[in-house]
Design a protein around this motif. Structure first.
Motif, PDB file in Angstrom:
ATOM      1  N   THR A   1     -47.592 102.738  76.276  1.00 45.50           N
ATOM      2  CA  THR A   1     -47.235 103.926  75.743  1.00 45.50           C
ATOM      3  C   THR A   1     -45.930 103.768  74.564  1.00 45.50           C
ATOM      4  O   THR A   1     -45.993 104.498  73.692  1.00 45.50           O
ATOM      5  N   LYS A   2     -45.011 102.610  74.910  1.00 47.67           N
ATOM      6  CA  LYS A   2     -44.073 102.430  73.838  1.00 47.67           C
ATOM      7  C   LYS A   2     -44.680 102.172  72.503  1.00 47.67           C
ATOM      8  O   LYS A   2     -43.987 102.471  71.473  1.00 47.67           O
TER       9      LYS A   2
ATOM     10  N   LYS B   1     -45.815  97.600  90.179  1.00 55.55           N
ATOM     11  CA  LYS B   1     -44.793  97.377  89.081  1.00 55.55           C
ATOM     12  C   LYS B   1     -45.661  96.664  87.938  1.00 55.55           C
ATOM     13  O   LYS B   1     -45.039  97.086  86.889  1.00 55.55           O
TER      14      LYS B   1
ATOM     15  N   ALA C   1     -47.203  99.236  86.143  1.00 51.95           N
ATOM     16  CA  ALA C   1     -46.229 100.292  85.397  1.00 51.95           C
ATOM     17  C   ALA C   1     -45.675  99.415  84.122  1.00 51.95           C
ATOM     18  O   ALA C   1     -45.499  99.944  82.887  1.00 51.95           O
ATOM     19  N   ARG C   2     -45.433  98.249  84.222  1.00 50.08           N
ATOM     20  CA  ARG C   2     -44.818  97.405  83.060  1.00 50.08           C
ATOM     21  C   ARG C   2     -46.113  97.504  81.976  1.00 50.08           C
ATOM     22  O   ARG C   2     -45.564  97.560  81.001  1.00 50.08           O
TER      23      ARG C   2
ATOM     24  N   ALA D   1     -48.583  99.422  81.530  1.00 50.60           N
ATOM     25  CA  ALA D   1     -48.653 101.089  81.050  1.00 50.60           C
ATOM     26  C   ALA D   1     -47.410 101.479  79.991  1.00 50.60           C
ATOM     27  O   ALA D   1     -47.644 101.949  79.056  1.00 50.60           O
ATOM     28  N   THR D   2     -46.177 101.157  80.556  1.00 47.91           N
ATOM     29  CA  THR D   2     -45.127 101.606  79.791  1.00 47.91           C
ATOM     30  C   THR D   2     -45.032 100.731  78.425  1.00 47.91           C
ATOM     31  O   THR D   2     -44.719 101.444  77.475  1.00 47.91           O
ATOM     32  N   GLU D   3     -45.428  99.710  78.396  1.00 46.03           N
ATOM     33  CA  GLU D   3     -45.447  99.030  77.131  1.00 46.03           C
ATOM     34  C   GLU D   3     -46.641  99.407  76.322  1.00 46.03           C
ATOM     35  O   GLU D   3     -46.307  99.596  74.882  1.00 46.03           O
TER      36      GLU D   3
ATOM     37  N   GLN E   1     -41.890  91.056  81.869  1.00 49.11           N
ATOM     38  CA  GLN E   1     -42.067  91.844  80.840  1.00 49.11           C
ATOM     39  C   GLN E   1     -41.972  90.976  79.591  1.00 49.11           C
ATOM     40  O   GLN E   1     -42.591  91.316  78.462  1.00 49.11           O
TER      41      GLN E   1
END
Length: 63
Positions: free
Chosen positions: A58-59, A48, A51-52, A54-56, A3
């Motif tokens: 989106t954030k 994972k 996902a990490r 993609a999450t960042e 991350q």
């Protein structure tokens, strides 16, 4: 990819990494379907990573 590494990258770099990670995950899934992988935990790790990233992304879009 950790991350902390994801947070250091720019949006353009993250988009490139996401495409690479998704392609790699798909390739691993196909290889596993044909013949079992020696280390199937690779699938979980790659999922994972996708996902990490993609999450960042989106954030950052929501900010």
């Amino acid at each position: 990819m950790k991350q902390s590494e994801v947070k250091e990258k720019s949006v353009a770099e993250l988009q490139e990494e996401l495409i690479k990670a998704q392609r790699s995950y798909t390739d691993l899934k196909m290889a596993h379907a044909i013949s079992p992988l020696e280390n199937p935990i690779q699938l979980r790790g790659q999922r994972k990573t996708v996902a990490r990233i993609a999450t960042e992304l989106t954030k950052r879009e929501l900010q």
